[in-house]
Design a protein around this motif. Sequence first.
Motif, PDB file in Angstrom:
ATOM      1  N   GLU A  50      62.566  39.030  48.309  1.00 23.25           N
ATOM      2  CA  GLU A  50      63.156  38.018  47.437  1.00 23.25           C
ATOM      3  C   GLU A  50      62.135  36.963  47.037  1.00 23.25           C
ATOM      4  N   SER A  51      62.453  36.247  45.995  1.00 23.12           N
ATOM      5  CA  SER A  51      61.570  35.197  45.501  1.00 23.12           C
ATOM      6  C   SER A  51      61.565  34.021  46.491  1.00 23.12           C
ATOM      7  N   PRO A  52      60.494  33.235  46.477  1.00 27.61           N
ATOM      8  CA  PRO A  52      60.447  32.064  47.360  1.00 27.61           C
ATOM      9  C   PRO A  52      61.613  31.107  47.106  1.00 27.61           C
ATOM     10  N   ASP A  53      62.029  31.007  45.833  1.00 25.09           N
ATOM     11  CA  ASP A  53      63.139  30.123  45.496  1.00 25.09           C
ATOM     12  C   ASP A  53      64.431  30.584  46.157  1.00 25.09           C
ATOM     13  N   LYS A  54      64.664  31.891  46.131  1.00 23.95           N
ATOM     14  CA  LYS A  54      65.886  32.442  46.742  1.00 23.95           C
ATOM     15  C   LYS A  54      65.834  32.249  48.261  1.00 23.95           C
ATOM     16  N   ARG A  55      64.672  32.484  48.864  1.00 20.43           N
ATOM     17  CA  ARG A  55      64.530  32.299  50.315  1.00 20.43           C
ATOM     18  C   ARG A  55      64.801  30.837  50.678  1.00 20.43           C
ATOM     19  N   ARG A  56      64.317  29.907  49.852  1.00 17.19           N
ATOM     20  CA  ARG A  56      64.537  28.487  50.100  1.00 17.19           C
ATOM     21  C   ARG A  56      66.019  28.151  50.019  1.00 17.19           C
ATOM     22  N   ARG A  57      66.712  28.708  49.021  1.00 16.69           N
ATOM     23  CA  ARG A  57      68.151  28.443  48.890  1.00 16.69           C
ATOM     24  C   ARG A  57      68.920  28.988  50.086  1.00 16.69           C
ATOM     25  N   VAL A  58      68.545  30.191  50.533  1.00 18.77           N
ATOM     26  CA  VAL A  58      69.214  30.792  51.697  1.00 18.77           C
ATOM     27  C   VAL A  58      68.958  29.938  52.936  1.00 18.77           C
ATOM     28  N   ARG A  59      67.712  29.514  53.116  1.00 23.27           N
ATOM     29  CA  ARG A  59      67.369  28.680  54.272  1.00 23.27           C
ATOM     30  C   ARG A  59      68.151  27.368  54.232  1.00 23.27           C
ATOM     31  N   ASP A  60      68.225  26.753  53.043  1.00 22.33           N
ATOM     32  CA  ASP A  60      68.962  25.487  52.907  1.00 22.33           C
ATOM     33  C   ASP A  60      70.443  25.667  53.190  1.00 22.33           C
TER      34      ASP A  60
END
Length: 149
Positions: free
Chosen positions: A51-61
Motif C-alpha cells: 500500500e501507499s505510505p498515505d494509506k499506511r498512515r491512515r490505517v496507523r492513525d
Amino acid sequence: RKEENLETNCNKLGIEYIAPEPNETKNERDARHQQLQLSINNKRRCQNNAESPDKRRRVRDSNTAAQRHRRANLSPEQQESERRNITAFRQRQRANLSPEQQENARRINTGSRQQQRANRTSEQQENERRINTASRQQQRANRSSEQQG
C-alpha cells in the motif's frame, strides 16, 4: 462464529478455505484455525506492505484512535493495570538495546521534547511552569513530613 469469520476472511483475501472435517477433534480444529489465521495474517501483511505510505498512515492513525477509544472505556483498575504492563514492556525493550541504541534513543527523545516545547504557546508554557512548580512544592512538603515523622 469463529469458523464463519475465518471463512469470510479467506474469501475476502482469496485464500483457499479449509473446511472442517466430520468428526474433527479439538486439536485438529485448532491446528486448522491456526493455519488459516497464519495465511490470513501473511496475506494482509503483504497487502499492507504494497500500500501507499498515505494509506499506511491512515490505517496507523485509525488504529491509534481505536486504541485510545478502547483505553478510554476501561475501568480505572484496568487502566492502571494496562499502564503498568506497558511500562514494564517498555522497560524490557530498553534493557535489550545496545548502548549505542540507547544513546540514539535518548538523543531522539531529547530532540522530540525540545521540538514539542518550542511548539507550545506562551500560555501553555506558563501553565506547565505553574504545574511543575506546584508538583515540586508538593514533593518537598511530602519529603519534609516524612523526615519529621
